[in-house]
Design a protein around this motif. Structure first.
Motif, mmCIF file in Angstrom:
data_model
loop_
_atom_site.group_PDB
_atom_site.id
_atom_site.type_symbol
_atom_site.label_atom_id
_atom_site.label_comp_id
_atom_site.label_asym_id
_atom_site.label_seq_id
_atom_site.Cartn_x
_atom_site.Cartn_y
_atom_site.Cartn_z
ATOM 1 N N SER A 91 3.088 -2.918 -1.389
ATOM 2 C CA SER A 91 3.186 -1.468 -1.166
ATOM 3 C C SER A 91 4.401 -1.144 -0.312
ATOM 4 O O SER A 91 4.913 -0.026 -0.353
ATOM 5 C CB SER A 91 1.938 -0.947 -0.456
ATOM 6 O OG SER A 91 0.829 -1.156 -1.263
ATOM 7 N N LYS A 108 -14.106 2.420 3.169
ATOM 8 C CA LYS A 108 -13.767 0.995 3.177
ATOM 9 C C LYS A 108 -13.997 0.461 4.576
ATOM 10 O O LYS A 108 -13.349 0.920 5.527
ATOM 11 C CB LYS A 108 -12.298 0.830 2.781
ATOM 12 C CG LYS A 108 -12.045 -0.371 1.914
ATOM 13 C CD LYS A 108 -10.596 -0.360 1.443
ATOM 14 C CE LYS A 108 -10.117 -1.711 1.029
ATOM 15 N NZ LYS A 108 -10.885 -2.420 0.039
ATOM 16 N N THR A 125 -3.152 12.969 -4.016
ATOM 17 C CA THR A 125 -4.555 12.602 -3.806
ATOM 18 C C THR A 125 -4.750 11.106 -4.033
ATOM 19 O O THR A 125 -4.271 10.565 -5.035
ATOM 20 C CB THR A 125 -5.442 13.354 -4.826
ATOM 21 O OG1 THR A 125 -5.124 14.726 -4.720
ATOM 22 C CG2 THR A 125 -6.912 13.142 -4.557
ATOM 23 N N TYR A 143 0.408 -6.706 -0.770
ATOM 24 C CA TYR A 143 0.196 -6.051 -2.067
ATOM 25 C C TYR A 143 1.489 -5.455 -2.636
ATOM 26 O O TYR A 143 1.469 -4.833 -3.690
ATOM 27 C CB TYR A 143 -0.832 -4.917 -1.940
ATOM 28 C CG TYR A 143 -2.209 -5.382 -1.524
ATOM 29 C CD1 TYR A 143 -2.618 -6.695 -1.703
ATOM 30 C CD2 TYR A 143 -3.104 -4.481 -0.954
ATOM 31 C CE1 TYR A 143 -3.881 -7.107 -1.313
ATOM 32 C CE2 TYR A 143 -4.371 -4.887 -0.562
ATOM 33 C CZ TYR A 143 -4.750 -6.202 -0.744
ATOM 34 O OH TYR A 143 -5.995 -6.597 -0.359
HETATM 35 N N1 LIG Z 1 -1.303 0.278 -0.481
HETATM 36 C C1 LIG Z 1 -2.510 0.191 -1.010
HETATM 37 N N2 LIG Z 1 -2.826 -0.804 -1.854
HETATM 38 C C2 LIG Z 1 -4.047 -0.882 -2.421
HETATM 39 N N3 LIG Z 1 -5.044 0.012 -2.190
HETATM 40 C C3 LIG Z 1 -4.796 1.021 -1.353
HETATM 41 C C4 LIG Z 1 -3.516 1.168 -0.716
HETATM 42 N N4 LIG Z 1 -3.559 2.280 0.068
HETATM 43 C C5 LIG Z 1 -4.791 2.784 -0.075
HETATM 44 N N5 LIG Z 1 -5.537 2.038 -0.909
HETATM 45 C C6 LIG Z 1 -6.923 2.311 -1.325
HETATM 46 O O1 LIG Z 1 -6.889 3.529 -2.066
HETATM 47 C C7 LIG Z 1 -7.999 4.359 -1.774
HETATM 48 C C8 LIG Z 1 -7.511 5.722 -1.311
HETATM 49 O O2 LIG Z 1 -6.796 5.558 -0.106
HETATM 50 P P1 LIG Z 1 -6.719 6.709 0.994
HETATM 51 O O3 LIG Z 1 -8.060 7.229 1.327
HETATM 52 O O4 LIG Z 1 -5.878 6.182 2.086
HETATM 53 O O5 LIG Z 1 -5.902 7.817 0.170
HETATM 54 P P2 LIG Z 1 -5.576 9.329 0.574
HETATM 55 O O6 LIG Z 1 -4.189 9.597 0.071
HETATM 56 O O7 LIG Z 1 -5.821 9.550 2.009
HETATM 57 O O8 LIG Z 1 -6.638 10.098 -0.320
HETATM 58 P P3 LIG Z 1 -7.096 11.644 -0.211
HETATM 59 O O9 LIG Z 1 -5.982 12.454 -0.771
HETATM 60 O O10 LIG Z 1 -8.309 11.707 -1.096
HETATM 61 O O11 LIG Z 1 -7.386 11.898 1.241
HETATM 62 C C9 LIG Z 1 -8.801 3.610 -0.697
HETATM 63 O O12 LIG Z 1 -9.859 2.947 -1.328
HETATM 64 C C10 LIG Z 1 -7.813 2.605 -0.136
HETATM 65 O O13 LIG Z 1 -8.444 1.434 0.325
#
Ligand SMILES: Nc1ncnc2c1ncn2[C@@H]1O[C@H](COP(=O)(O)OP(=O)(O)OP(=O)(O)O)[C@@H](O)[C@H]1O
Ligand SMILES: [Mg+2]
Length: 494
Positions: free
Chosen positions: A242, A228, A267, A240
């Motif tokens: 969150s 992103k 994940t 949002y």
């Molecule tokens: N609070 C939120 N609201 C909406 N979209 C979100 C939010 N947090 C993260 N995202 C979106 O969700 C997707 C996954 O986020 P992120 O990579 O931070 O997750 P992660 O837990 O680190 O994943 P992984 O376990 O694969 O490393 C991304 O496209 C991100 O933009």
């Protein structure tokens, strides 16, 4: 009770006065966070059998005849073009070269086509030869979080927190394999039967995993976590829903006062996004070193060194692990160490760093609750071959980690911060934690979306209030926690 370290001031023992100059004016603040509004209702949950039509009108018109014509032109093109020479050209010149040859083939074979049909076909062929074929339109969309291709005929995407089946298809298994091969060849790798698992990265930073038969039984499986470009900010997470504005204020303070923070979550729950948000509150004069498997974090500070692990080469040599990076980091005079994802024995080195003056270090870890995060951390250290008694490991965890922030993707696809919990100390052999902020699920609306709310647990002076005092943030911290608590009491009619 086993105590925590009390030094907050970087590498030197704590002095009662602020150790650093006044914060640079550019340090982000959450002052402008809008009053909390419940998030706009997300679209109703998609039905499992719903197929998302991602075709443009011209794609939708494509029929069997179109594919036959394309196949004939494509084969003629492959026969008359030197693909290795094409690979050395820039995109624009390669596209023009293909355009000329395709126009010649169409004339030579007397194929009847309008200009717009020809343009459309050319685009399609260029995507196949130069790009990532049917994935191109998906890669171009910034609202898609993940692309999951299960064999040539099934492609799912995650958009708006929901996983949906699309009508994007590959011609056949060979076509999908070709696209995968093109992706992984960019990082000097190959996927085949002898090396069927491969991690790679697209030029835009998207994370890619390919697993091929015989390991993947029903065809090549390709998974892409889209990079992103504009990472979400804490303000957006508030928007949002969150996290509540008060919860966000607590997170801002944690980043600012150099608390050691572990972000836990499943994940795709938003761990990396949250870590990135917290790093926004690091002072501009701090030397920060980030260690990641695939560089995703986007720190805005000027003094940042980014490190990335390296997988072994085709001969199985040359691997640089996360542990190698974290250990090396310690020789680089870091003030803060940020570890993208703690998965193995580097947990020990990170805790040691946190414990030895690198306050404000952070990392993410895969776990479903703060308590599980603690036990995962302990088992990572045990499995790393350290023959330390478990009590010693726990004491080390307690004296290193200040706070665990839990992220979750709920069953309606929404992402929430469900816990901000602090690690207090030990009672006997057990680590004691205390929740500061929680998210309660209260119900579900007619569209299948969960309704819930964030609340403080009533603790208005957490243990890290001392740290907040040292950084002149005590009043803000207490105010945020009290406000959330008052709102909570009012809601309950107290
Ligand atoms: N609070 C939120 N609201 C909406 N979209 C979100 C939010 N947090 C993260 N995202 C979106 O969700 C997707 C996954 O986020 P992120 O990579 O931070 O997750 P992660 O837990 O680190 O994943 P992984 O376990 O694969 O490393 C991304 O496209 C991100 O933009
Ligand atoms: Mg991540």
């Amino acid at each position: 009770m086993f105590g925590k370290r009390t030094s907050f001031g970087g590498n030197t023992p704590a002095a009662p006065q602020p150790a650093r100059p006044a914060p640079a004016p550019a340090t982000p603040s959450l002052d402008r966070i809008e009053a909390y509004r419940p998030p706009a209702a997300e679209p109703a949950r998609s039905r499992p059998d719903e197929v998302l039509d991602l075709r443009s009108p011209s794609e939708a018109r494509r029929d069997k005849d179109y594919f036959q014509t394309k196949s004939a032109i494509f084969n003629a093109l492959i026969d008359s073009i030197d693909l290795s020479q094409l690979a050395t050209m820039d995109q624009q010149s390669a596209r023009e070269e293909i355009r000329d040859i395709v126009a010649e083939i169409i004339a030579l074979k007397s194929i009847a086509m309008s200009i717009s049909e020809q343009e459309d076909l050319l685009e399609d062929i260029c995507n196949d030869v130069l790009g990532y074929g049917p994935l191109e339109p998906l890669l171009a969309r910034d609202d898609i979080a993940d692309i999951m291709v299960n064999g040539s005929q099934k492609c799912y995407i995650e958009v708006g927190g929901k996983v949906k089946l699309t009508n994007v298809r590959f011609r056949d298994d060979a076509h999908l394999m070709n696209v995968c091969q093109r992706i992984v060849s960019q990082v000097g790798r190959r996927v085949d039967e002898s090396s069927p698992i491969c991690d790679a990265r697209l030029p835009d930073g998207s994370r890619v995993n390919v697993i091929a038969p015989p390991l993947s039984i029903d065809g090549v499986t390709l998974t892409i976590r889209k990079f992103k470009k504009d990472k979400l900010t804490l303000q957006q997470l508030v928007k949002y829903g969150s996290i509540s504005p008060e919860g966000a204020e607590v997170l801002r303070i944690l980043g600012r006062v150099r608390a050691n923070v572990l972000i836990s979550g499943g994940t795709g729950s938003g761990k990396t996004t949250l870590l990135n948000c917290l790093t926004a509150f690091i002072e501009r004069d701090e030397r920060v070193i980030t260690c990641e498997d695939s560089a995703e974090l986007q720190l805005q500070q000027p003094h940042v060194v980014r490190l990335e692990t390296r997988p072994p080469n085709l001969e199985g040599e040359g691997e640089i692990t996360m542990r190698d990076l974290v250990r090396n980091c310690l020789r680089m005079r870091p003030e803060r160490i940020i570890v993208g994802e703690v998965r193995g024995p580097e947990a020990f080195d990170l805790l040691q760093a946190m414990n030895t003056g690198h306050d404000g270090s952070m990392g993410t870890l895969h776990a479903n609750s703060p308590r599980e995060a603690l036990s995962r951390l302990e088992s990572m250290i045990t499995m790393g071959g350290y023959s330390l008694p478990s009590r010693t490991i726990r004491e080390m965890i307690v004296s290193s980690i200040d706070v665990i922030v839990q992220a979750a993707r709920l069953r309606d696809g929404s992402r929430r911060i469900t816990h901000i919990s602090e690690v207090l100390g030990m009672e006997g052999d057990v680590i004691v934690t205390q929740d500061i902020f929680l998210y309660d699920v209260l119900g579900e609306d007619g569209g299948g979306n969960l309704i819930g709310r964030h609340r403080s647990t009533g603790i208005t002076k957490p243990q890290f209030v001392e740290r907040a005092r040292y950084f002149n943030e005590e009043a803000n911290l207490v105010e945020a926690l009290e406000k959330s608590n008052t709102e909570q009491r009012e809601l309950l009619g107290g």
